[in-house]
Design an enzyme around this catalytic site. Structure first.
Site, PDB file in Angstrom:
ATOM      1  N   GLU A 205       0.989  -7.059   0.433  1.00  0.00           N
ATOM      2  CA  GLU A 205       0.923  -6.332  -0.831  1.00  0.00           C
ATOM      3  C   GLU A 205       0.978  -7.247  -2.045  1.00  0.00           C
ATOM      4  OE1 GLU A 205       3.847  -3.250  -0.605  1.00  0.00           O
ATOM      5  OE2 GLU A 205       2.907  -2.335   1.152  1.00  0.00           O
ATOM      6  N   LYS A 338       2.587   9.477  -0.182  1.00  0.00           N
ATOM      7  CA  LYS A 338       1.460   8.711   0.346  1.00  0.00           C
ATOM      8  C   LYS A 338       0.420   9.695   0.857  1.00  0.00           C
ATOM      9  CE  LYS A 338       4.135   4.645   1.773  1.00  0.00           C
ATOM     10  NZ  LYS A 338       4.738   3.934   2.928  1.00  0.00           N
TER      11      LYS A 338
END
Length: 429
Positions: A205, A338
């Site tokens: 990330e 999500k």
């Protein structure tokens, strides 16, 4: 004119070099929508199914041609002719077509790709930005970012147990300023790590992934970077953790290999968190307990839930049914959202609305396997979530979301809101 005339899916690559799904939706008017689906590394047991091919001769078994075929045939056959502006009907039709609890027939990657592409096509048809199409006139709050600048756990190949160490520039006056502060701290952290002789390679990330002496040293180097960048920890910048505790939990015990006392009960782990919260400006802990350790979650919420944000990710998996049970039991005070955990826009919006009604904060989140798709940036503004988690300040798949938020803030101009510290409305001041 909003009638769907064609739906087409293809296999593309995500930011980790793994296959994922991209879907195009075409309307009678010529309007068009395209969406790409993300993929997670640490996943909850109750997440909707991400359909993979399992053919080891292609992409090590991770191909998504089955999901592509489901979109191009079974789903397209049902949805062509429907109106793209009837999002609920379209998503419900896919749920009916799948008929399973976790979308194991069609695959949540198939349903989500279609669901989001339909919304984008409808927004294009209406001549609206995606955030305005989904959220209406009230969609104007820019989110406070959780910036993952140091990685461990499943997101990095190092010896740090905690998966994500994040900064939140809550003292900023607008999103653009928050982004600048985050970028400056990110570069300061690189300098701090180099000065200590640590590697400055990055994880999935975009955060740095050095081998550190302890989990606490991660907090120490971040604090040093905040000061080096010219900011005050606790005032200008807050800290947040994603522990991803399900990855550390086995047989009722949590194992943190990088701590002196490696094995901890739930109560001992909570003591560990409380000590860190007392000594560092930590405002948020995500997945502090394993997803199946509901007793541990209750202890954590009772102990720290008035002081800090207790975020359920693997715990709730963006599922309204599971979230409702958590609310009833007084577990956590925030939900991580999500899109691919549940697999349709409609169900995602239902979970967000349920959380807000219960006084839970909402954090819109990326996955470790991302694409250049920026839908979640628009979603964060559409629902006035107040917070977004979309990685570090490098890697185009992460920065794409931040850049989209800059554009949205510019578009909203004087109507834009940025609440900073006030996004934590359910905590005691």
């Amino acid at each position: 004119m909003s009638e769907i005339v064609d739906i087409y899916a293809r296999e593309i690559l995500d930011s980790r070099g793994n296959p994922t799904l991209e879907v195009d939706v075409f309307l009678e008017s010529g309007a068009f929508g395209r969406a790409a689906v993300p993929s997670g590394a640490s996943t909850g047991e109750r997440e909707a199914l991400e359909l993979r091919d399992g053919d080891m001769a292609r992409y090590l078994g991770k191909g998504v041609l089955k999901a592509v075929d489901n979109v191009n045939n079974e789903i397209a056959d049902e949805l062509i002719g429907m109106d793209a502006d009837d999002q609920v009907a379209i998503d419900n039709k896919m749920l009916e077509l799948d008929g399973t609890e976790f979308k194991s027939k069609l695959g949540a990657n198939a349903t989500l790709g279609v669901s989001l592409a339909v919304a984008k096509a409808a927004a294009d048809e209406a001549g609206l930005s995606l955030h305005k199409y989904i959220g209406g006139a009230g969609a104007r709050e820019l989110p406070l970012p959780m910036m993952n600048i140091l990685n461990g756990g499943a997101h990095a190949d190092n010896n740090v147990d905690i998966q994500e160490f994040m900064i939140m520039p809550a003292g900023a006056r607008c999103f653009a300023e928050a982004l600048r502060m985050g970028a400056e701290i990110f570069h300061a952290l690189k300098s701090v790590l180099k000065g200590k002789g640590y590697n400055t390679s990055v994880g999935d990330e975009g955060g740095f992934a050095p081998n550190l002496k302890s989990n606490e040293e991660a907090l120490q180097v971040i604090m040093e970077a905040i000061v080096k960048a010219g900011y005050k920890p606790g005032e200008d910048v807050l800290l947040a953790l994603d522990v991803a505790s399900s990855e550390l939990f086995k047989d009722g015990i949590y194992t943190l290999e990088n701590e002196q006392q490696k094995q901890k009960t739930a109560a001992q782990l909570i003591d560990f968190y409380e000590d860190l919260v007392n000594r560092y400006p930590i405002i948020s802990i995500e997945d502090g307990m394993a997803e199946n350790d509901w007793d541990g979650w209750k202890l954590l919420t009772d102990r720290l839930g008035k002081r800090i944000q207790i975020v359920g990710d693997d715990l709730f998996v963006t599922n309204p049914r599971i979230l409702k049970e958590g609310i009833q039991k007084g577990i956590a005070n925030s939900i991580l959202v999500k899109l691919n955990q549940i697999g349709t826009l409609t169900e995602t919006l239902e979970a967000i609305e349920m959380a807000k009604r219960a006084g839970y904060t909402t954090v819109i989140s990326h996955r470790s396997g991302e694409t250049e798709d920026t839908t979640l940036a628009d979603l964060a503004v559409a629902v006035n979530a107040g917070q977004i988690k979309t990685g570090s300040l490098c890697r185009t798949d992460r920065v794409a979301k931040y850049n989209q938020l800059l554009r949205i803030e510019e578009e909203l101009d004087d109507c834009a809101l940025f609440r900073g510290h006030d996004v934590f409305y359910n905590l005691k001041k």
